[in-house]
Design a protein around this motif. Structure first.
Motif, PDB file in Angstrom:
ATOM      1  N   MET A 273       0.825  -1.197   0.000  1.00 41.51           N
ATOM      2  CA  MET A 273       0.000   0.000   0.000  1.00 41.51           C
ATOM      3  C   MET A 273       0.864   1.253   0.000  1.00 41.51           C
ATOM      4  O   MET A 273       0.507   2.273  -0.598  1.00 41.51           O
ATOM      5  CB  MET A 273      -0.942  -0.006   1.214  1.00 41.51           C
ATOM      6  CG  MET A 273      -2.027  -1.075   1.135  1.00 41.51           C
ATOM      7  SD  MET A 273      -3.360  -0.889   2.376  1.00 41.51           S
ATOM      8  CE  MET A 273      -2.451  -1.211   3.882  1.00 41.51           C
TER       9      MET A 273
ATOM     10  N   PHE B  87      -0.663   4.727  -1.161  1.00 42.04           N
ATOM     11  CA  PHE B  87      -1.962   4.737  -0.502  1.00 42.04           C
ATOM     12  C   PHE B  87      -1.808   5.125   0.967  1.00 42.04           C
ATOM     13  O   PHE B  87      -2.652   5.808   1.531  1.00 42.04           O
ATOM     14  CB  PHE B  87      -2.607   3.345  -0.639  1.00 42.04           C
ATOM     15  CG  PHE B  87      -3.974   3.246  -0.021  1.00 42.04           C
ATOM     16  CD1 PHE B  87      -5.038   3.974  -0.526  1.00 42.04           C
ATOM     17  CD2 PHE B  87      -4.201   2.407   1.068  1.00 42.04           C
ATOM     18  CE1 PHE B  87      -6.301   3.870   0.038  1.00 42.04           C
ATOM     19  CE2 PHE B  87      -5.458   2.306   1.631  1.00 42.04           C
ATOM     20  CZ  PHE B  87      -6.508   3.038   1.117  1.00 42.04           C
TER      21      PHE B  87
ATOM     22  N   ILE C 166      -9.526  -2.351  -0.014  1.00 41.07           N
ATOM     23  CA  ILE C 166      -8.175  -2.918  -0.026  1.00 41.07           C
ATOM     24  C   ILE C 166      -8.136  -4.180  -0.880  1.00 41.07           C
ATOM     25  O   ILE C 166      -7.196  -4.404  -1.658  1.00 41.07           O
ATOM     26  CB  ILE C 166      -7.714  -3.229   1.415  1.00 41.07           C
ATOM     27  CG1 ILE C 166      -7.536  -1.922   2.191  1.00 41.07           C
ATOM     28  CG2 ILE C 166      -6.408  -4.010   1.411  1.00 41.07           C
ATOM     29  CD1 ILE C 166      -7.241  -2.116   3.664  1.00 41.07           C
TER      30      ILE C 166
ATOM     31  N   PHE D 220      -5.625  -3.935  -3.769  1.00 38.33           N
ATOM     32  CA  PHE D 220      -4.335  -4.535  -3.448  1.00 38.33           C
ATOM     33  C   PHE D 220      -4.392  -6.059  -3.403  1.00 38.33           C
ATOM     34  O   PHE D 220      -3.679  -6.709  -2.641  1.00 38.33           O
ATOM     35  CB  PHE D 220      -3.824  -4.001  -2.103  1.00 38.33           C
ATOM     36  CG  PHE D 220      -3.688  -2.512  -2.081  1.00 38.33           C
ATOM     37  CD1 PHE D 220      -2.667  -1.872  -2.758  1.00 38.33           C
ATOM     38  CD2 PHE D 220      -4.635  -1.725  -1.412  1.00 38.33           C
ATOM     39  CE1 PHE D 220      -2.561  -0.496  -2.746  1.00 38.33           C
ATOM     40  CE2 PHE D 220      -4.527  -0.370  -1.389  1.00 38.33           C
ATOM     41  CZ  PHE D 220      -3.487   0.271  -2.063  1.00 38.33           C
TER      42      PHE D 220
END
Length: 242
Positions: free
Chosen positions: A187, A192, A231, A235
């Motif tokens: 991240m 992020f 998320i 990701f």
């Protein structure tokens, strides 16, 4: 009749129809019987003292805008029973003639009301095509109602049930990362989050768009269901840095 005050336009009809009921007004009566409007209102006010409990069933307090000076003035509408009670006090030959005219006007208006077709909520179909359309409309209405009930139930459950929160470690394991540190690294690589004073913090560009919905807690680093979903979509393994 209700007692809620409203503004109505003056009418030249002896009797008019309001809410499917034949009515007349104090203003129209004052013109017909040649009496001052204030006098007619005062007589009605006196009647109110004697029929206090039933006054709202007979009379309706409203107002009107004078066509010349544009000022708002008081007037009172009444149904047949209210008019009968009021007209009892009007005497004389001309008064009798106007009483008869009003009775005739009330009868005619009530006759028109009775002749109006009754609108049923569900009329019987006249042919097969109408029956199909009626069935389709009923099914559609039921589906809409069912959908509305499901939404309300979902909202109710959301309010009643405590919100489930997720740690970064649990989300990392769910996505196949070896640890929370590995997910944080990914991240961070995607800009992020960044590391500040021992905590991972969302970049401002995501805070406006995501922080309110995701409700991240910087110290305990707990994520809401919305945060977990974001998320996972952003990701997942297909987004791993090379």
């Amino acid at each position: 009749m209700t007692s809620l005050a409203t503004i109505e336009k003056p009418t030249n009809k002896l009797v008019d129809m309001k809410n499917n009921e034949a009515v007349t007004s104090s203003l129209q009566i004052s013109k017909s019987f040649g009496k001052g409007h204030r006098h007619v209102l005062s007589v009605i006010d006196e009647l109110k003292k004697g029929v206090a409990e039933k006054w709202a069933d007979l009379f309706h307090e409203v107002s009107y805008v004078h066509p010349q000076n544009k000022q708002t003035y008081r007037q009172i509408t009444m149904n047949r029973d209210g008019f009968t009670l009021l007209a009892m006090g009007f005497t004389g030959k001309s008064a009798l003639q106007f009483k008869l005219k009003y009775i005739e006007a009330f009868n005619e208006m009530e006759r028109q009301i009775k002749q109006q077709p009754i609108q049923t909520e569900l009329s019987l179909p006249q042919n097969y095509a109408q029956a199909l359309r009626q069935l389709a409309n009923t099914v559609e209405e039921n589906e809409q109602l069912k959908s509305q009930l499901e939404v309300k139930r979902s909202q109710q459950l959301t309010l009643e049930a405590p919100q489930k929160l997720y740690t970064t470690d649990s989300i990392a394991r769910e996505l196949g990362y070896p640890s929370a540190a590995a997910l944080n690294k990914q991240m961070h690589y995607e800009k992020f989050v960044y590391f500040k004073k021992g905590n991972w913090v969302l970049y401002k560009s995501y805070q406006k768009k995501c922080l309110k919905d995701m409700s991240t807690l910087s110290k305990s680093r707990l994520w809401t269901e919305e945060g977990r979903y974001f998320i996972k979509m952003r990701f997942g393994k297909e987004y791993l840095m090379p």
